[in-house]
Design a protein around this motif. Structure first.
Motif, PDB file in Angstrom:
ATOM      1  N   ARG A  77       0.672  -0.856   0.366  1.00  8.88           N
ATOM      2  CA  ARG A  77       0.472  -0.143   0.525  1.00  8.88           C
ATOM      3  C   ARG A  77       1.032   1.424  -0.111  1.00  8.88           C
ATOM      4  O   ARG A  77       2.247   1.525   0.228  1.00  8.88           O
ATOM      5  N   ARG A  78       0.805   2.356  -1.190  1.00 11.40           N
ATOM      6  CA  ARG A  78       1.430   3.314  -1.070  1.00 11.40           C
ATOM      7  C   ARG A  78       0.580   5.002  -0.701  1.00 11.40           C
ATOM      8  O   ARG A  78      -0.214   4.668  -0.570  1.00 11.40           O
ATOM      9  N   VAL A  88      -1.064   5.014  -7.347  1.00 12.00           N
ATOM     10  CA  VAL A  88      -2.974   3.793  -7.275  1.00 12.00           C
ATOM     11  C   VAL A  88      -2.020   2.785  -6.752  1.00 12.00           C
ATOM     12  O   VAL A  88      -1.538   1.593  -6.905  1.00 12.00           O
ATOM     13  N   ASN A  89      -3.227   2.314  -5.908  1.00 10.65           N
ATOM     14  CA  ASN A  89      -2.703   1.457  -5.077  1.00 10.65           C
ATOM     15  C   ASN A  89      -4.325   0.359  -5.062  1.00 10.65           C
ATOM     16  O   ASN A  89      -5.915   0.622  -5.733  1.00 10.65           O
ATOM     17  N   PRO A 104     -10.847  -7.353  -7.777  1.00  9.60           N
ATOM     18  CA  PRO A 104      -9.966  -5.919  -7.062  1.00  9.60           C
ATOM     19  C   PRO A 104     -10.757  -4.543  -7.770  1.00  9.60           C
ATOM     20  O   PRO A 104     -11.015  -4.329  -8.544  1.00  9.60           O
ATOM     21  N   THR A 105     -10.048  -3.150  -6.748  1.00 10.43           N
ATOM     22  CA  THR A 105     -10.635  -2.109  -6.768  1.00 10.43           C
ATOM     23  C   THR A 105      -9.860  -1.742  -6.927  1.00 10.43           C
ATOM     24  O   THR A 105      -8.926  -1.398  -5.796  1.00 10.43           O
ATOM     25  N   TYR A 106      -8.838  -0.184  -7.832  1.00  7.55           N
ATOM     26  CA  TYR A 106      -8.086   0.743  -7.891  1.00  7.55           C
ATOM     27  C   TYR A 106      -8.093   2.137  -7.269  1.00  7.55           C
ATOM     28  O   TYR A 106      -9.490   2.171  -7.928  1.00  7.55           O
ATOM     29  N   ILE A 107      -7.466   2.234  -6.518  1.00 10.24           N
ATOM     30  CA  ILE A 107      -7.593   3.862  -5.960  1.00 10.24           C
ATOM     31  C   ILE A 107      -6.413   4.423  -6.479  1.00 10.24           C
ATOM     32  O   ILE A 107      -5.466   4.292  -6.166  1.00 10.24           O
ATOM     33  N   LYS A 108      -6.603   5.548  -7.079  1.00 11.49           N
ATOM     34  CA  LYS A 108      -6.357   6.700  -7.499  1.00 11.49           C
ATOM     35  C   LYS A 108      -6.256   8.040  -5.956  1.00 11.49           C
ATOM     36  O   LYS A 108      -6.809   8.532  -5.844  1.00 11.49           O
ATOM     37  N   VAL A 109      -4.960   8.198  -5.443  1.00  8.17           N
ATOM     38  CA  VAL A 109      -4.934   9.042  -4.597  1.00  8.17           C
ATOM     39  C   VAL A 109      -3.392   9.998  -4.967  1.00  8.17           C
ATOM     40  O   VAL A 109      -2.365   9.959  -5.863  1.00  8.17           O
TER      41      VAL A 109
END
Length: 307
Positions: A77-78, A88-89, A104-109
């Motif tokens: 996790r970044r 992106v995690n 999976p669900t990808y999350i842009k932070v």
């Protein structure tokens, strides 16, 4: 009151008045009415990390230690760093497809570019400002390295260049300020997304688009837009098929951070309670020490020795 005591009181009173004026001035500022923003549709993101690559290119950031096409990066996790403004995690929430495979669900932070940013309120030199186009802009020529912005950010985004001892900067997503300042400009990440998971436009239009997708596809989305109200609203908005608390999103109040912090500051300094309390405490300490000296006889002993 002697001259020295008078000057101390005058200086403290002036500082309190300045703080009170500053709090009132910040509290009265207005937020952009319809800034630009980005809508991230998490049901569309495939974790290609093209947004990370485009961000690095636009902002002249160094290449990452893990190549952009290496899926092993999702094993850890970044968070954004001084060398990576967006990451992106991958999250697994237990959702499966028709073949019973985990989806999976990808999350842009990245920086959320709040409507009423806590970092801007906390910056004592004006190095951070909220622009009309939606960007929270950083001017490194004004920054003194106090890092109050890092403490004030509810999303824990700004990062400091501790590795640079000479000219360290606070680093975060710039919202491609220079690109969107020009007509037709689009943030690098939004322009590079191959599946159109990121939509750039006016915030009001993005909110209507998000509500329309949720309304027309209720089975595909939860009925919530993250960023619509969080800490007063943000320029980055998210819609998802999964509850946001399962995807690492923080549960935050709708009240902007500066409204809470500045109301406390204003209440403290408005009637000079801070300096009055301080000098009251100092006076009590001095009285106690003086009284203790008389009780112990130390005052008379010193007097005798001096004679």
């Amino acid at each position: 009151m002697n001259r020295r005591t008078f000057l101390k009181c005058a200086a403290t009173g002036g500082a309190a008045a300045a703080a009170s004026f500053s709090a009132e001035a910040r509290a009265s500022r207005s937020v952009p009415q319809d800034p630009y923003g980005c809508l991230v549709d998490l049901t569309r993101c495939v974790g290609c990390r093209k947004c990370e690559q485009a961000c690095a290119t636009v902002n002249n950031l160094p290449a990452p230690s893990t190549p952009f096409d290496d899926p092993l990066v999702f094993d850890v996790r970044r968070r954004p760093t001084p060398e990576a403004f967006t990451v992106v995690n991958r999250y697994h929430t237990g959702r499966v497809d028709e073949r019973n495979r985990l989806v999976p669900t990808y999350i842009k932070v990245q920086c959320m570019h709040c409507q009423d940013p806590g970092c801007v309120s906390a910056c004592i030199v004006g190095a951070l400002t909220k622009k009309d186009n939606g960007a929270v802009h950083y001017d490194e020529s004004k920054c003194i390295g106090c890092r109050y912005c890092m403490v004030a950010c509810p999303f824990q985004i700004p990062k400091y260049e501790y590795s640079d001892p000479l000219t360290p900067r606070v680093r975060k997503c710039t919202f491609c300020f220079e690109r969107i300042s020009r007509d037709g400009g689009t943030p690098g990440c939004a322009a590079a997304c191959p599946v159109e998971a990121i939509t750039f436009g006016k915030r009001t239009v993005l909110l209507e688009l998000a509500k329309k997708r949720i309304r027309e596809n209720p089975a595909d989305y939860i009925p919530y837009i993250y960023g619509e109200t969080e800490v007063g609203g943000t320029s980055w908005l998210y819609i998802s098929a999964e509850p946001f608390e399962k995807l690492g999103f923080l549960k935050l109040p709708s009240r902007p951070i500066p409204q809470t912090a500045e109301s406390i500051q204003h209440g403290i300094f408005k009637y000079f309670w801070a300096p009055l309390t301080l000098y009251g405490l100092l006076g009590a300490v001095m009285f106690r020490v003086h009284k203790k000296g008389k009780t112990d006889g130390t005052g008379s002993e010193h007097k005798g020795e001096n004679q």
